[in-house]
Design a protein around this motif. Structure first.
Motif, PDB file in Angstrom:
ATOM      1  N   THR A   1       0.818  -1.217   0.000  1.00  0.00           N
ATOM      2  CA  THR A   1       0.000   0.000   0.000  1.00  0.00           C
ATOM      3  C   THR A   1       0.846   1.259   0.000  1.00  0.00           C
ATOM      4  OG1 THR A   1      -0.132  -0.118   2.413  1.00  0.00           O
ATOM      5  CG2 THR A   1      -1.931  -1.115   1.153  1.00  0.00           C
ATOM      6  N   GLY A   2       2.108   1.098  -0.381  1.00  0.00           N
ATOM      7  CA  GLY A   2       2.965   2.276  -0.502  1.00  0.00           C
ATOM      8  C   GLY A   2       3.590   2.722   0.797  1.00  0.00           C
ATOM      9  N   GLY A   3       3.699   1.831   1.742  1.00  0.00           N
ATOM     10  CA  GLY A   3       4.394   2.173   2.981  1.00  0.00           C
ATOM     11  C   GLY A   3       3.491   2.465   4.144  1.00  0.00           C
ATOM     12  N   ASP A   4       2.172   2.623   3.943  1.00  0.00           N
ATOM     13  CA  ASP A   4       1.274   2.852   5.059  1.00  0.00           C
ATOM     14  C   ASP A   4       1.239   1.616   5.952  1.00  0.00           C
ATOM     15  OD1 ASP A   4       0.661   5.359   4.284  1.00  0.00           O
ATOM     16  OD2 ASP A   4      -1.193   4.837   3.244  1.00  0.00           O
ATOM     17  N   SER A   5       1.336   1.813   7.233  1.00  0.00           N
ATOM     18  CA  SER A   5       1.368   0.704   8.169  1.00  0.00           C
ATOM     19  C   SER A   5       0.382   0.950   9.296  1.00  0.00           C
ATOM     20  CB  SER A   5       2.778   0.540   8.748  1.00  0.00           C
ATOM     21  OG  SER A   5       2.830  -0.532   9.640  1.00  0.00           O
ATOM     22  N   ARG A   6      -0.085  -0.136   9.864  1.00  0.00           N
ATOM     23  CA  ARG A   6      -1.010  -0.039  10.993  1.00  0.00           C
ATOM     24  C   ARG A   6      -0.335  -0.529  12.260  1.00  0.00           C
ATOM     25  NH1 ARG A   6      -6.180   1.293  10.517  1.00  0.00           N
ATOM     26  NH2 ARG A   6      -7.099   1.413   8.452  1.00  0.00           N
ATOM     27  N   LEU A   7      -0.470   0.254  13.296  1.00  0.00           N
ATOM     28  CA  LEU A   7      -0.020  -0.147  14.610  1.00  0.00           C
ATOM     29  C   LEU A   7      -1.237  -0.705  15.335  1.00  0.00           C
ATOM     30  CD1 LEU A   7       2.146  -0.138  16.889  1.00  0.00           C
ATOM     31  CD2 LEU A   7       1.252   2.115  17.533  1.00  0.00           C
ATOM     32  N   ARG A   8      -1.200  -1.989  15.663  1.00  0.00           N
ATOM     33  CA  ARG A   8      -2.359  -2.641  16.266  1.00  0.00           C
ATOM     34  C   ARG A   8      -2.282  -2.517  17.778  1.00  0.00           C
ATOM     35  NH1 ARG A   8      -1.225  -8.312  13.967  1.00  0.00           N
ATOM     36  NH2 ARG A   8       0.789  -7.591  14.744  1.00  0.00           N
ATOM     37  N   VAL A   9      -3.155  -1.668  18.306  1.00  0.00           N
ATOM     38  CA  VAL A   9      -3.164  -1.337  19.725  1.00  0.00           C
ATOM     39  C   VAL A   9      -4.322  -2.055  20.408  1.00  0.00           C
ATOM     40  CG1 VAL A   9      -3.452   0.525  21.409  1.00  0.00           C
ATOM     41  CG2 VAL A   9      -2.123   0.919  19.308  1.00  0.00           C
TER      42      VAL A   9
END
Length: 329
Positions: free
Chosen positions: A89-97
């Motif tokens: 996705t072009g570098g977008d990342s999710r931090l799962r909290v």
């Protein structure tokens, strides 16, 4: 039979749940299906992984060995998938909290959000469940509370950092309750009241019951969640323990309990020290922001002159992961 990721997840679910029935429910499969799958896995590995008892299942020595290898493999697989998706996705990342209930959450998530990083949130009343999800790679970090006298079951390998060593729990009562006229309430002043407790919160019922029993009280108790408790407090039906950062309203009052008889420890957990340190400053800032917004908590902090009610307990957390207990700013 070749082991697959789903087989490792099943084994970890059984170990965490402590029974085939509960594990099947968490996995969304029928118990006979899970039992058959476990038998095939055991046959493939050459021995029993769990001892079946009337009260549930517990790992055998072979099972503990397999689980010790399975958990980091699952965590690595989850990380691989997350990083691959971010790259796609072009570098977008999710931090799962993950988190138990806290008024600091909104400020924490706002501080974590930045270009290329979007935090997601998974709430759960069970701190133990959140810690297991971090260990299994389903969450990156978890902010949880540990009720005094009810230690959490921390999976091996997790890194912990203490935000608050002992956060005193306050009481929420109707605004027109006679005890609300005072800034500090004694439990004896609430002897005739009904209490509401959420039994699904790890340790809450045990902690409240122990607190009341210590002063000879055995009140009527209703069971319900935080939202139900607040609505019933407002109508004069119950009183309940609450976080000190809760704020009074025209129909309900938040007050300190005399002697601070019940406390919780606030913890941040992740699989690596790097992950903990990356998100801790934002959490610390968000927490003390809401702490100062609560009149009752702010007065308590000014009265004690410190962020924590007691010094950090040596040995409770590895020295390098222990937050510094400092005066309130």
């Amino acid at each position: 039979m070749e082991l697959e990721v789903r087989h490792l997840r099943a084994l970890c679910a059984i170990a965490d749940a402590g029974s085939l029935h509960r594990a099947a429910r968490r996995l969304g499969v029928a118990q006979p299906t899970l039992s058959t799958q476990l038998s095939r896995i055991e046959q493939a590995l050459g021995g029993p992984l769990f001892v079946r008892e009337r009260t549930g299942c517990r790992p055998t020595p072979l099972g503990r060995t397999v689980l010790g290898r399975a958990r980091p493999l699952l965590a690595d697989m989850s990380t691989l998938v997350r990083e691959a998706r971010a790259a796609a996705t072009g570098g977008d990342s999710r931090l799962r909290v993950g988190s138990t209930a806290s008024r600091a959450l909104a400020g924490w998530l706002r501080r974590l959000r930045r270009p290329g990083l979007e935090p997601s949130l998974q709430m759960d009343v069970s701190a133990n469940a959140l810690l297991r999800r971090v260990a299994d790679g389903q969450l990156d970090v978890a902010f949880v509370h540990e009720v005094e006298g009810c230690p959490l079951h921390v999976p091996e390998g997790l890194r912990l950092r203490v935000l608050v060593e002992r956060e005193p729990q306050f009481v929420m009562l109707p605004a027109d309750h006679p005890a609300a006229a005072r800034s500090v309430v004694r439990l004896a002043d609430l002897a005739e009241d009904r209490w509401m407790v959420d039994p699904t919160v790890d340790g809450e019922w045990d902690g409240v019951h122990r607190m009341l029993r210590a002063v000879g009280l055995d009140p009527r108790v209703l069971h319900g969640d935080y939202h139900t408790a607040a609505s019933l407090v407002a109508t004069g039906e119950v009183v309940t323990v609450c976080q000190p950062s809760s704020q009074s309203r025209p129909d309900m009052a938040v007050r300190r309990l005399y002697g601070d008889p019940l406390g919780v420890r606030l913890l941040l957990a992740a699989r690596t020290r790097t992950e903990v340190d990356a998100v801790y400053p934002a959490l610390e800032e968000a927490y003390w922001e809401v702490a100062r917004q609560s009149t009752a908590y702010r007065e308590w902090l000014e009265h004690t002159g410190a962020r924590t009610a007691v010094p950090c307990r040596p040995g409770a957390v590895p020295e390098e992961d222990r937050a510094v207990c400092a005066p309130v700013r």
